[in-house]
Design a protein around this motif. Structure first.
Motif: not given
Lengths: 251, 265, 574
Positions: A75, A79, A83-85, A87-88, A90, A92, A95, A179, A185-186
């Motif tokens: 994990v 992670r 990263g994270r997707f 949207e702007d 478009h 990954w 982060d 958080a 977190s990890l």
């Protein structure tokens, strides 16, 4: 109502069948009684039986705990890498904010844990020797440098846990909370899960230490220390694994 | 008792065959480019596994009828038999698997093609939204948490300050021209939904935090239902929409009308 | 020759509490698990009845319950799945019958860790109570399905039951994980270490092999579920974002979390979830192998192949989780790998089926209720199993995923086949557990109703799935083509009502026989394994001082030179 059937032939050497009359595979196996891996003729309650049983049990627990930490490591790695997707954009984006690890405290804790492994090993051997003497009916001689290794281990265990709390406090003072970011977190999850498992081991050691006061059989104390020894060394090894992960894969 | 059990199993087999042959309900007519090969694969699947179902049960019925051998010789195992039936099963299953993999490589979501109709699909509790990029061919930026105002005609939260969003066309039905590949940008606003168009043999989960690309090519005009195929809450059962496949001309007319209306704002 | 062992304290000089409540006797614990599962299956079946009635007669008002509201449907669905998968299928075949019979079949005096095994039961009971508590909290139980996909399961605002109801679900499952792990450690240690003298690995009954492999699966899989549940709890309450991505708008409110991946949960859950279904079915397969041999009066055909297939299924079970995620948004190339591995796991399952059939071939079959249910298991396993390779194809699963086709598949192979094995094990082992025989005539009626009921209920569901009927719809009125399938749904509901009514026969038989059934002798079925060397019911001290010496394999039926058509495992070596 028994049915007397016609005499029928069955293959005397069942190729695919299981076992057969008089056919005991003579291989030295793992586990089982004193004559190979085909069953246990010993006393359920004998010292050797109990010790073997608890060792097998502890091995199984270690397997299960390993599965959990392998998963958490995966994990962590995924992670961090994925990263994270966004949207702007478009795509990954990573982060992951690398943690500034409090190395001094972490190394101190590592040393304490290593030391506690050492003292636990000494406790284990001392108890093994004492038991041999006890089995022969001899009062064990007082060995010169016989410190209360078990008590020291428990103390060091507590020190480690306190040290971990200090690590978490240092991180919190930096503003790195559970958080705040996946890296935090990890880190908390990995070190927290490790600490929880260590507490479990500590509870058993306390049981062994208290054994003298509570008049628990020496044999039970020794078994507790023996298997917890394996567990404790495993947790030390695991700790270095976690430390290596959060250092080399800090992102 | 043996006879009754065998009869019962036979009855079950016959009943199941009848159910599949009579099939009161079946696939809707396939109206996409990939529906023919998929349906073909389904046909193979049902024939092969239907046959295995029947054969398996007939064998079971047979062994229940087999009397014990006269000479009393019983076998506890046979490596030859084990190897034989393992090989047989492996061949059948893997042949079927490989044919399926080849089909998958043909139809699986892949890179963009030229001349596609671009539609962004958003699943939200419990409504589907379809967005067209408009004349500029660019989708406007979305930030639902900041800008979404369902009561004011902006349920997706298109950023009003982004000029490429001004000409975006929003619809609660998916309107597409026949014969063109439709490229879908699938997203979700709150929880996981799934865009399921049975007639197109299309299904893809829409996952919040991800933009998933997929496509299909409708081959027949008509109206086809969309259902949500991933549990998304209380309204999951009524999260439906329609795909309206129009002729090329009708679609152009519709698009031009929408663009004009959008420019008017 | 028997080996002496100091015996455990006999029941006469212990208090009631020690005997029945805080007992470390594996037989008491096994029986307790049995009754826990019984309670769970009654609740789970009741919930399925409510669901089926509501689906086709939405305005129906039930006695005492009134009309079933749509939000209740999803809660019923979630609890039905959770109870059945965890508290029935993962409990009674393994922890129930296993705890009772593993030591007996191995010739052991008790489980390796009696107190740990007892603690496992009490944790399971606590887990059950916590789960049931969800019915009584505001918002009711979770409505996100037993799979609890986030963000639906992670956000309290996403639906009723997603607040406290979900917290209780997560707590309950966390406890269940601990319970299973405790139990599994005991099983493996007992199998490795406490087999009676002469009980070689390849002389163990196949039930013991299946309990052993299942326990290994539990050790590796349940820790993963526990970790996933903890991470989800943290997302819900500690502000972390393992599974919750950014930019969400739920019920008009923006969600503050960001950066998580809902797919991560799916990977974690199904990495546990697929071995879980093998945990549910392997003991059932072991029981079936065992009973087919006993009642065909023939050794199991291909014992070694069966052991190998069990191990293969266990190992491969960890490699196929992605077949639950073909349309999830996972990399489509991963579909190739998971599809191939899933097809691979169909092979050992087929091997087992062939061996069952070959075991029956040429046997002097005794058509008693346990045999009937075992034969029913084989039939249902074939039927349910053959739709597996169809669903294993991403190209086909794209259409069938989350439709009633999948519901039909897993109910036939897991629920019906698994439950048939539980029934056959109950009828078979009842004499050893309770000292009496269950009524044979009632058993047969029960079998016929359940067999036809199972097929009548779940075969039509394939057609619903083929026509595109999605799962987990609380009403049929939302989508037009779904509404058109109401007649078939009605048929299914009627089939369910009849089938569940038939289960009343079983319940009456079960409880009546416990008190008034014909007293059973030690070995009423003339079975060769060690538990049948004891009196019926199995005495509290088990083997006591007389540990058996095993000289024979477990399936020596119809051996030449023997008086009877079976040879007990502890009979003297010839």
């Amino acid at each position: 109502m028994p049915i007397i059937s016609d005499r029928v032939e069955v293959e005397r050497k069942p190729k695919l069948g299981g076992g057969g009359p008089g056919k005991i595979p003579h291989r030295r196996g793992f586990g089982g009684g004193d004559d190979g891996d085909h069953g246990n003729s010993g006393d359920f309650r004998s010292r050797e039986q109990r010790m073997r049983r608890y060792r097998v049990g502890m091995t199984l627990c270690i397997i299960s705990v390993t599965a959990v930490f392998v998963l958490l490591t995966m994990v962590y790695v995924f992670r961090m890498g994925k990263g994270r997707f966004d949207e702007d954009a478009h795509r990954w984006v990573r982060d992951w904010i690398p943690l500034t690890l409090p190395y001094v405290q972490l190394w101190t804790n590592s040393l304490i844990l290593l030391l506690s492994s050492l003292t636990l090993e000494l406790a284990r051997r001392s108890m093994a020797k004492k038991e041999e003497f006890a089995a022969m009916g001899i009062v064990p001689p007082r060995l010169g440098r016989d410190l209360p290794w078990l008590g020291i281990t428990v103390f060091l265990g507590f020190c480690f846990l306190v040290g971990q709390v200090l690590v978490w406090n240092i991180l919190r003072s930096q503003g790195a909370f559970l958080a705040s970011n996946p890296s935090r977190s990890l880190f908390y999850i990995l070190t927290g899960t490790h600490a929880v498992h260590l507490v479990g081991g500590l509870v058993v050691l306390l049981y062994a230490v208290a054994g003298r006061l509570l008049a628990i059989k020496f044999e039970s104390q020794r078994i507790a220390v023996e298997v917890t020894g394996w567990y404790w060394h495993y947790l030390a090894f695991l700790w270095f694994g976690i430390f290596a992960l959060v250092h080399f894969a800090r992102g | 008792m043996s006879r009754v059990l065998r009869l019962a199993l036979l009855l079950i087999v016959v009943g199941c065959i009848y159910l599949f042959v009579a099939h009161p309900y079946w696939f809707p007519a396939g109206v996409s480019a990939s529906s023919a090969p998929i349906d073909h694969q389904f046909r193979i699947a049902f024939w092969v596994f239907g046959a295995l179902f029947i054969v398996g049960h007939l064998v079971l019925i047979f062994v229940l009828s087999k009397k014990p051998p006269e000479d009393g010789k019983i076998s506890t195992g046979s490596w030859r038999l084990e190897v034989t039936w393992t090989l047989a099963v492996t061949i059948i299953f893997f042949w079927f698997n490989i044919s399926g993999e080849r089909l998958w490589s043909r139809i699986m979501p892949s890179a963009r093609q030229a001349g596609e109709i671009e539609i962004e699909v958003t699943g939200a509790q419990f409504q589907w939204y379809f967005r067209y990029p408009g004349a500029d061919r660019v989708f406007g930026r979305i930030d639902a948490s900041k800008f979404a105002k369902p009561d004011e005609g902006n349920p997706l939260g298109i950023d009003p300050s982004d000029p490429s969003g001004h000409d975006d066309i929003l619809s609660t039905a998916m309107i597409v021209p026949v014969g063109h590949s439709v490229h879908l940008h699938l997203r979700a606003q709150d929880v996981i939904h799934s865009l399921f168009i049975p007639a197109m043999r299309f299904k893809q989960d829409t996952v919040p935090g991800m933009e998933i690309h997929s496509h299909f090519t409708p081959t027949q005009t008509g109206n086809y239902e969309i259902a949500c195929a991933e549990l998304c809450g209380m309204g999951h059962y009524r999260m439906r929409a329609m795909v309206r496949v129009l002729s090329e001309d009708d679609f152009q007319r519709w698009i031009k009308a929408q663009e004009a209306a959008a420019a008017g704002h | 020759m028997t080996i002496s062992t100091p015996s455990a304290a006999t029941s006469s000089n212990r208090s009631f509490l020690r005997c029945h409540v805080f007992s470390t006797d594996h037989k008491v614990i096994g029986r307790a698990y049995f009754f826990l599962s019984l309670a769970a299956v009654l609740v789970g079946a009741w919930l399925s009845l409510l669901m089926r009635i509501h689906l086709v007669w939405p305005k129906a008002t039930l006695l005492l319950l009134g009309e079933i509201k749509p939000e209740n449907y999803l809660a019923q669905l979630t609890m039905h799945g959770t109870l059945m998968v965890f508290f029935v299928l993962s409990t009674v075949p393994q922890s129930g019958f296993g705890t009772f019979f593993l030591p007996l079949q191995l010739g052991a005096s008790n489980m390796a860790f009696p107190r740990l095994t007892a603690a496992g039961f009490w944790t399971a009971l606590l887990s059950f109570c916590v789960l049931m508590a969800a019915f009584f909290v505001p918002g009711g139980p979770s409505g996100a399905g037993w799979t609890q996909y986030p963000p639906l399961s992670a956000l309290a605002s996403a639906g009723p039951g997603q607040a406290l109801g979900t917290d209780l679900w997560l707590a309950s499952i966390g406890l269940f994980c601990l319970s299973s792990l405790m139990s599994a450690v005991g099983f493996v240690a007992t199998t490795i270490h406490h087999r009676a003298p002469g009980m070689a690995w390849l002389r163990m009954p196949l039930t013991c092999w299946s309990w052993f492999v299942t326990s290994l699966l539990i050790l590796l899989a349940f820790g993963i579920l526990l970790a996933a549940v903890v991470l989800l709890m943290l997302d819900r309450h500690a502000g972390t974002s393992f599974f919750i991505p950014g930019g969400l708008l739920v019920s008009g409110k923006a969600i503050a979390h960001s950066g998580g991946s809902p797919l991560m949960w799916q990977h974690l859950f199904w990495f546990f979830g697929h071995p879980e279904v093998y945990i549910a079915i392997l003991p059932a397969m072991g029981v079936t192998s065992h009973l087919l041999s006993v009642f065909a009066r023939k050794p199991v055909f291909g014992y070694k192949a069966m052991v190998g297939a069990t191990l293969a299924i266990g190992a491969l079970g960890f490699m196929v989780w992605g077949h639950h995620m073909f349309v999830s948004g996972m990399n489509p190339y991963a579909g190739f790998a998971f599809s191939t591995l899933t097809t691979a796991i169909a092979v050992p399952s087929a091997i087992k089926t062939f061996n069952w059939v070959a075991t029956l071939y040429g046997g002097r079959i005794r058509y008693v209720t346990p045999l009937l249910f075992s034969a029913g298991f084989v039939s249902l396993f074939i039927t349910g199993g053959l739709t597996g390779p169809i669903l294993a194809q991403p190209a086909l699963d794209t259409y069938l995923h989350d439709t009633y086709f999948v519901v039909a598949h897993f109910h036939l192979i897991m629920a019906m086949a698994g439950v048939f094995a539980i029934f056959s094990a109950t009828y078979f082992w009842f004499p050893k557990m309770f000292g009496r025989m269950m009524n044979e005539t009632s058993g047969r009626w029960h079998f016929w109703i359940t067999l036809f009921g199972a097929y009548a209920t779940f075969m039509p569901m394939h057609l619903l799935g083929i026509a595109g009927h999605p799962r987990r719809y609380s009403e049929l009125s939302g989508v037009q083509y779904v509404t058109a399938m109401a007649p078939l749904q009605k048929f299914i509901t009627v089939a369910v009502i009849v089938t569940l009514a038939g289960q009343v026969i079983f319940l009456v038989n079960l409880f009546w026989s416990m008190f008034k059934g014909r007293k059973a002798e030690a070995n009423p079925w003339e079975c060769t394994t060690l538990e049948w060397t004891l009196k019926s019911p199995a005495p509290a001290e088990g083997f006591g001082d007389q540990r058996p010496q095993v000289n024979h394999g477990p399936y020596e039926y119809n051996i030449s030179g023997a008086e009877k058509d079976f040879v007990m495992q502890d009979a003297p070596a010839s």
